[in-house]
Scaffold this active site. Structure first.
Site, PDB file in Angstrom:
ATOM      1  N   CYS A  71       0.897  -1.152   0.000  1.00  0.00           N
ATOM      2  CA  CYS A  71       0.000   0.000   0.000  1.00  0.00           C
ATOM      3  C   CYS A  71       0.936   1.202   0.000  1.00  0.00           C
ATOM      4  O   CYS A  71       2.026   1.113  -0.556  1.00  0.00           O
ATOM      5  CB  CYS A  71      -0.983  -0.045   1.180  1.00  0.00           C
ATOM      6  SG  CYS A  71      -0.232  -0.276   2.807  1.00  0.00           S
ATOM      7  N   ARG A  94      -3.156  -1.263   5.266  1.00  0.00           N
ATOM      8  CA  ARG A  94      -3.964  -2.015   4.296  1.00  0.00           C
ATOM      9  C   ARG A  94      -3.301  -3.315   3.871  1.00  0.00           C
ATOM     10  O   ARG A  94      -3.915  -4.388   3.915  1.00  0.00           O
ATOM     11  CB  ARG A  94      -4.259  -1.142   3.067  1.00  0.00           C
ATOM     12  CG  ARG A  94      -5.176   0.019   3.372  1.00  0.00           C
ATOM     13  CD  ARG A  94      -5.223   0.990   2.222  1.00  0.00           C
ATOM     14  NE  ARG A  94      -4.041   1.849   2.237  1.00  0.00           N
ATOM     15  CZ  ARG A  94      -3.910   2.943   1.516  1.00  0.00           C
ATOM     16  NH1 ARG A  94      -4.862   3.304   0.672  1.00  0.00           N
ATOM     17  NH2 ARG A  94      -2.827   3.675   1.591  1.00  0.00           N
TER      18      ARG A  94
END
Length: 185
Positions: free
Chosen positions: A123, A129
């Site tokens: 990410c 994430r």
């Protein structure tokens, strides 16, 4: 503790945060956090020479899309890299759960191929994430509890999924525990 233990309870977020924050040490731009699975930042994901050197054959962009990190399949078209994009903002209100199984399946298939290549999950900074998706993979396919998955990754990289993502991982942990317990009985 194994997820098959009848008395198992998914730990509260405060306990998961304690696990995430203990024994922190410097992390690089990329780290192998499980055999043939790397978590990285965007700079690593855009360095095709480095990816080739590392043996990366599959890239998962957990910040896919024009308003995030717009690499995509076209970016890697001059390589042999297979691409999977997840358009996820790093927001505690974002529902990342629908991406758990498709992304875990992509990782599992990549690692199961005879021409097994390594997988890079990234990410922007490789902290929230991408880490969330790798943790979900470890829970789904490697049958780790959420705590075991966090411990496994944190040995190699400092990660810190946002509170909303942690709550969704807790729910996945709970659901997987029930499924595995019911499969035994």
């Amino acid at each position: 503790m194994s997820t098959q233990d009848v008395g198992y309870k998914t730990p509260p977020i405060c306990d998961l945060l304690t696990l995430l924050l203990k024994n922190r040490r410097p992390s690089g731009a990329y780290n192998e956090v499980w055999p043939d699975i790397y978590i990285s930042d965007v700079t690593t994901a855009k360095d095709k020479t480095l990816l080739r050197h590392l043996g990366i054959a599959h890239v998962i962009n957990a910040a896919h899309g024009p308003s995030h990190i717009d690499t995509g399949a076209d970016f890697y078209s001059d390589t042999n890299i297979e691409y999977h994009g997840v358009e996820a903002p790093d927001s505690r209100d974002f529902h990342i759960t629908p991406f758990f199984y498709p992304t875990a399946s992509f990782i599992h298939k990549a690692l199961s191929q005879q021409t097994r290549g390594k997988v890079l999950v990234h990410c922007a900074r490789g902290v929230s994430r991408s880490a969330t998706l790798v943790l979900a993979y470890l829970m789904i396919y490697e049958k780790l509890t959420v705590s075991e998955a966090i411990d496994a990754v944190c040995v190699h990289r400092n990660i810190l999924p946002n509170a909303g993502f942690l709550q969704q991982l807790r729910q996945l942990d709970s659901n997987l525990h029930v499924q595995r317990r019911d499969a035994i009985y």
